[in-house]
Structure formats: C-alpha cells, structure tokens
Design a protein around this motif. Structure first.
Motif, short mmCIF file in Angstrom:
data_model
loop_
_atom_site.label_atom_id
_atom_site.label_comp_id
_atom_site.label_asym_id
_atom_site.label_seq_id
_atom_site.Cartn_x
_atom_site.Cartn_y
_atom_site.Cartn_z
N SER A 174 46.57 -42.00 -6.76
CA SER A 174 46.36 -41.37 -5.45
C SER A 174 46.27 -42.43 -4.37
O SER A 174 46.04 -43.60 -4.65
N VAL A 175 46.45 -41.99 -3.15
CA VAL A 175 46.32 -42.84 -1.98
C VAL A 175 45.38 -42.15 -1.01
O VAL A 175 45.62 -40.98 -0.66
N ALA A 208 51.44 -45.48 1.74
CA ALA A 208 52.13 -44.99 0.54
C ALA A 208 52.13 -46.07 -0.52
O ALA A 208 52.16 -47.27 -0.22
N ALA A 209 52.13 -45.65 -1.78
CA ALA A 209 52.12 -46.57 -2.92
C ALA A 209 53.19 -46.17 -3.90
O ALA A 209 53.41 -44.98 -4.17
N PHE A 229 61.02 -45.04 -8.54
CA PHE A 229 61.10 -44.83 -7.09
C PHE A 229 60.10 -43.82 -6.59
O PHE A 229 60.06 -43.52 -5.41
N LYS A 230 59.28 -43.31 -7.50
CA LYS A 230 58.34 -42.27 -7.07
C LYS A 230 57.26 -42.89 -6.20
O LYS A 230 56.64 -43.89 -6.56
N THR A 231 57.05 -42.31 -5.03
CA THR A 231 56.09 -42.83 -4.06
C THR A 231 55.03 -41.78 -3.78
O THR A 231 55.34 -40.61 -3.61
N ILE A 232 53.78 -42.23 -3.74
CA ILE A 232 52.66 -41.33 -3.43
C ILE A 232 52.17 -41.65 -2.03
O ILE A 232 51.91 -42.81 -1.71
N PHE A 233 52.06 -40.61 -1.22
CA PHE A 233 51.66 -40.77 0.17
C PHE A 233 50.21 -40.35 0.39
O PHE A 233 49.71 -39.42 -0.27
#
Lengths: 111, 112
Positions: free
Chosen positions: B3-4, B92-93, B98-102
């Motif tokens: 999570s971010v 974002a992380a 390529f999956k990015t969590i915002f």
C-alpha cells in the motif's frame, strides 16, 4: 512524444447498459492499463495487458472486462453499468523505465 | 498487502510557503517510487521518480523528493510554492513488473 487518447472525455449512460471505453496509444507499447480514479481513493487498477490478447486482473476487476485485439488499442467494457461505476477512468501505457503515460480520462456517469 | 499512504488529503498554502507532502509505502523489497501530478483539467503526468542511487531526486518545476529507506518514506518537497502549483499530487510505488500502486492523492491549493 507519447500520445494516449481515450474515445470520450464525458459519457452518460443508463443503468444496465453495456459501455465501451476505448484507449489508443501510438508508440507500439506492450503494456497498457485501466484505472479508475475516485476522490480520496486515488487510482485503482482495474485490468492491465502486457501484449495482444493477454490480460491480467488488477485490484478491482469486478463488473469489468477488457479486450486487446491490437497492440495499440485497449478497451474497457462495463457489461451492465451500475451507478457505483460512476467515476473517472484513466488509461495508461508504460514507457522506458516504468514511467506511465496517461490519457486525458473519461468521466463516466451512470444514471 | 502492499500500500501507499499519503498523509494529507488537502493542503492549503500561501505563495512562497514551503511544501512537504508525506508518502509512506509498505513493502520490504526493492521498490521504484514516483510522484505524479494532475493540474486542473490536465493529464496525470510524472513529476519525478526514484529507482536507485542518490536518495534525493529532483524533478520538474523545482520539486524534489527524498527516499528514506529506513522510514519507508518518499516525501515530496518544494522550497517556495507558486499559485501554478495548485494541483493534485499522487505518490506511487512499483514493486515488481509494471504494476503500480497509487496513494489516495493530496490536493494542494496555493493562495495567490
């Protein structure tokens, strides 16, 4: 310059309608994404695709499907639109070092 | 789950004030970090990114961010904001592929 276009900026649909959101990128990129953006929730990944006919579920795929028949085009489908799918929908592609390029967004209202 | 977290949802500053927006991520491995910005009526665009090396990264328009591994943080800073910095900022992380969590976003309003 990378260009990501989305078919509509604003869309109003009725509950139960089938809705198609189109996204096109002009750089022959393999990876494409669909997000929805809601106030206070940020961007949440619906689906992504890493090649033609290849797709993976994101964090909130329920109620959505996708289609990628050509490399440049990635479509998001709402099989039977519901009011809780009212949102801003963003398409993105990945360039180089994992940087994402976003389209202008489609603001969908389901009534 | 990864999570971010962004500390503030809304920030109001006067012009020339200093800005710091907090961001923390939860992931123990190698992570790529980003700040994106969305100006009113415009596309979401990259502000800066960190992959490795110098933990202090500089981006466009005078923004910078510092990666502190021990704190799992990637805070965004600007010494003196301008009215034109009014926008929504997303941390974002990216932890694999390529999956990015915002994060949820921080809305900044700068008073002229």
């Amino acid at each position: 310059d990378v260009k990501v276009t989305q078919s509509s900026r604003y869309l109003v649909k009725r509950t139960g309608e089938k809705v198609f959101l189109e996204c096109v990128q002009d750089m022959d990129h393999e990876n494409m994404f669909w997000y929805r953006q809601d106030p206070g929730l940020g961007l949440r990944l619906i689906y992504f695709s890493y090649d033609v006919k290849m797709k993976e579920k994101g964090d909130i795929p329920e109620g959505y499907s996708v289609s990628r028949e050509k490399k440049e085009r990635f479509s998001l489908i709402l099989e039977s639109a519901s009011t809780n799918q009212t949102s801003m929908y963003l398409c993105a592609t990945v360039v180089g070092d994992y940087e994402q390029y976003f389209g202008p967004g489609t603001r969908l209202t389901v009534t | 789950a990864q999570s971010v977290s962004q500390h503030n949802h809304h920030v109001i500053l006067s012009e020339a004030a200093s800005l710091e927006l907090g961001c923390n991520y939860s992931y123990g491995g190698t992570v790529n970090l980003f700040w994106y910005v969305q100006y009113p009526g415009q596309h979401l665009q990259l502000l800066l990114k960190y992959f490795s090396g110098d933990p202090l990264v500089k981006g466009i328009k005078g923004f910078e961010a510092e990666f502190i591994k021990s704190k799992f943080s990637f805070n965004l800073r600007k010494p003196s904001v301008q009215w034109s910095d009014t926008a929504e900022y997303f941390c974002a992380a990216q932890t694999g592929g390529f999956k990015t969590i915002f994060g949820a976003g921080t809305r900044l309003f700068v008073k002229a």
